[in-house]
Design a protein around this motif. Structure first.
Motif, PDB file in Angstrom:
ATOM      1  N   THR A 192      -3.118 -28.948 -23.268  1.00 48.17           N
ATOM      2  CA  THR A 192      -4.437 -29.674 -23.224  1.00 48.17           C
ATOM      3  C   THR A 192      -5.038 -29.466 -21.947  1.00 48.17           C
ATOM      4  O   THR A 192      -6.415 -28.897 -21.868  1.00 48.17           O
ATOM      5  CB  THR A 192      -4.130 -31.021 -23.745  1.00 48.17           C
ATOM      6  N   GLU A 193      -4.258 -29.777 -21.000  1.00 54.71           N
ATOM      7  CA  GLU A 193      -4.925 -29.756 -19.522  1.00 54.71           C
ATOM      8  C   GLU A 193      -5.242 -28.342 -19.221  1.00 54.71           C
ATOM      9  O   GLU A 193      -6.223 -28.159 -18.776  1.00 54.71           O
ATOM     10  CB  GLU A 193      -3.804 -30.228 -18.526  1.00 54.71           C
ATOM     11  N   LEU A 194      -4.315 -27.386 -19.437  1.00 52.13           N
ATOM     12  CA  LEU A 194      -4.858 -26.060 -19.071  1.00 52.13           C
ATOM     13  C   LEU A 194      -6.100 -25.412 -19.971  1.00 52.13           C
ATOM     14  O   LEU A 194      -7.161 -24.961 -19.255  1.00 52.13           O
ATOM     15  CB  LEU A 194      -3.726 -25.178 -19.489  1.00 52.13           C
ATOM     16  N   MET A 195      -6.071 -25.812 -21.188  1.00 49.19           N
ATOM     17  CA  MET A 195      -7.339 -25.491 -21.927  1.00 49.19           C
ATOM     18  C   MET A 195      -8.797 -26.113 -21.392  1.00 49.19           C
ATOM     19  O   MET A 195      -9.575 -25.558 -21.376  1.00 49.19           O
ATOM     20  CB  MET A 195      -7.124 -25.910 -23.504  1.00 49.19           C
ATOM     21  N   GLU A 196      -8.606 -27.395 -21.051  1.00 49.67           N
ATOM     22  CA  GLU A 196      -9.660 -28.153 -20.674  1.00 49.67           C
ATOM     23  C   GLU A 196     -10.135 -27.361 -19.022  1.00 49.67           C
ATOM     24  O   GLU A 196     -11.243 -27.281 -18.916  1.00 49.67           O
ATOM     25  CB  GLU A 196      -9.314 -29.670 -20.351  1.00 49.67           C
ATOM     26  N   ILE A 197      -9.050 -27.116 -18.323  1.00 45.90           N
ATOM     27  CA  ILE A 197      -9.442 -26.403 -16.866  1.00 45.90           C
ATOM     28  C   ILE A 197     -10.049 -25.085 -17.036  1.00 45.90           C
ATOM     29  O   ILE A 197     -11.093 -24.745 -16.484  1.00 45.90           O
ATOM     30  CB  ILE A 197      -8.152 -26.478 -16.079  1.00 45.90           C
ATOM     31  N   ILE A 198      -9.631 -24.265 -18.088  1.00 46.25           N
ATOM     32  CA  ILE A 198     -10.072 -23.105 -18.535  1.00 46.25           C
ATOM     33  C   ILE A 198     -11.825 -23.143 -18.905  1.00 46.25           C
ATOM     34  O   ILE A 198     -12.273 -22.434 -18.387  1.00 46.25           O
ATOM     35  CB  ILE A 198      -8.945 -22.495 -19.394  1.00 46.25           C
ATOM     36  N   LYS A 199     -11.777 -23.908 -19.802  1.00 46.97           N
ATOM     37  CA  LYS A 199     -13.088 -24.265 -20.297  1.00 46.97           C
ATOM     38  C   LYS A 199     -13.947 -24.750 -19.089  1.00 46.97           C
ATOM     39  O   LYS A 199     -15.247 -24.163 -19.238  1.00 46.97           O
ATOM     40  CB  LYS A 199     -13.004 -25.128 -21.674  1.00 46.97           C
ATOM     41  N   SER A 200     -13.693 -25.795 -18.530  1.00 47.59           N
ATOM     42  CA  SER A 200     -14.385 -26.238 -17.482  1.00 47.59           C
ATOM     43  C   SER A 200     -14.881 -25.081 -16.337  1.00 47.59           C
ATOM     44  O   SER A 200     -16.080 -25.000 -16.024  1.00 47.59           O
ATOM     45  CB  SER A 200     -13.841 -27.267 -16.757  1.00 47.59           C
ATOM     46  N   SER A 201     -13.879 -24.355 -16.201  1.00 42.84           N
ATOM     47  CA  SER A 201     -14.071 -23.354 -15.042  1.00 42.84           C
ATOM     48  C   SER A 201     -15.314 -22.095 -15.741  1.00 42.84           C
ATOM     49  O   SER A 201     -15.573 -21.657 -14.794  1.00 42.84           O
ATOM     50  CB  SER A 201     -12.868 -22.689 -14.475  1.00 42.84           C
ATOM     51  N   LYS A 202     -14.864 -21.740 -17.039  1.00 39.19           N
ATOM     52  CA  LYS A 202     -16.009 -20.890 -17.557  1.00 39.19           C
ATOM     53  C   LYS A 202     -17.399 -21.643 -17.434  1.00 39.19           C
ATOM     54  O   LYS A 202     -18.280 -20.513 -17.159  1.00 39.19           O
ATOM     55  CB  LYS A 202     -15.583 -20.558 -18.722  1.00 39.19           C
ATOM     56  N   LYS A 203     -17.517 -22.796 -17.777  1.00 45.71           N
ATOM     57  CA  LYS A 203     -18.784 -23.705 -17.609  1.00 45.71           C
ATOM     58  C   LYS A 203     -19.471 -23.295 -16.290  1.00 45.71           C
ATOM     59  O   LYS A 203     -20.534 -22.849 -16.239  1.00 45.71           O
ATOM     60  CB  LYS A 203     -18.625 -24.754 -18.334  1.00 45.71           C
ATOM     61  N   ILE A 204     -18.488 -23.468 -15.277  1.00 41.85           N
ATOM     62  CA  ILE A 204     -19.046 -23.489 -13.978  1.00 41.85           C
ATOM     63  C   ILE A 204     -19.285 -22.135 -13.477  1.00 41.85           C
ATOM     64  O   ILE A 204     -20.508 -21.829 -12.849  1.00 41.85           O
ATOM     65  CB  ILE A 204     -17.818 -24.209 -13.105  1.00 41.85           C
ATOM     66  N   LYS A 205     -18.547 -21.331 -13.722  1.00 44.99           N
ATOM     67  CA  LYS A 205     -18.634 -19.885 -13.196  1.00 44.99           C
ATOM     68  C   LYS A 205     -19.873 -19.133 -14.059  1.00 44.99           C
ATOM     69  O   LYS A 205     -20.603 -18.818 -13.444  1.00 44.99           O
ATOM     70  CB  LYS A 205     -17.291 -19.089 -13.729  1.00 44.99           C
ATOM     71  N   ASN A 206     -20.252 -19.680 -15.405  1.00 44.28           N
ATOM     72  CA  ASN A 206     -21.311 -19.061 -15.858  1.00 44.28           C
ATOM     73  C   ASN A 206     -22.506 -19.701 -15.679  1.00 44.28           C
ATOM     74  O   ASN A 206     -23.570 -19.322 -16.283  1.00 44.28           O
ATOM     75  CB  ASN A 206     -21.146 -19.167 -17.570  1.00 44.28           C
ATOM     76  N   SER A 207     -22.518 -20.716 -14.996  1.00 44.48           N
ATOM     77  CA  SER A 207     -23.914 -21.534 -14.810  1.00 44.48           C
ATOM     78  C   SER A 207     -24.514 -21.056 -13.525  1.00 44.48           C
ATOM     79  O   SER A 207     -24.005 -20.441 -12.926  1.00 44.48           O
ATOM     80  CB  SER A 207     -23.647 -23.006 -14.412  1.00 44.48           C
TER      81      SER A 207
END
Length: 88
Positions: A73-88
């Motif tokens: 759960t933590e890994l998926m949350e971190i991955i999703k969060s970093s994609k959002k930050i990277k793509n913004s």
């Protein structure tokens, strides 16, 4: 550096190049078929020291157990969060 905090309160930092790491991508592509790769993915994504901190953060105080589901759960949350930050 990409920094964030998960819903459970774990603070992390990820080098910006991690999202563009081919070897991490290879591990992620194999993860669905082989869940035993999860520790390698975590180490490639967060680094050894942050993984140690994450395990202690998630460790059940009564049993001493770190649940696999919590790590996922933590890994998926971190991955999703970093994609959002990277793509913004």
């Amino acid at each position: 550096m990409i920094a964030g905090i998960t819903k459970s309160g774990f603070k992390y930092e990820i080098h910006e190049d991690t999202a563009d790491n081919w070897e991490l991508f290879e591990l992620l592509s194999e993860l669905e078929e082989n869940q035993l790769l999860l520790p390698k993915v975590l180490n490639a994504f967060l680094g050894t020291e942050q993984v140690k901190r994450l395990k202690e953060h998630l460790r059940n105080k009564e049993t001493g157990i770190v649940k696999t589901s919590a790590m996922q759960t933590e890994l998926m949350e971190i991955i999703k969060s970093s994609k959002k930050i990277k793509n913004s």
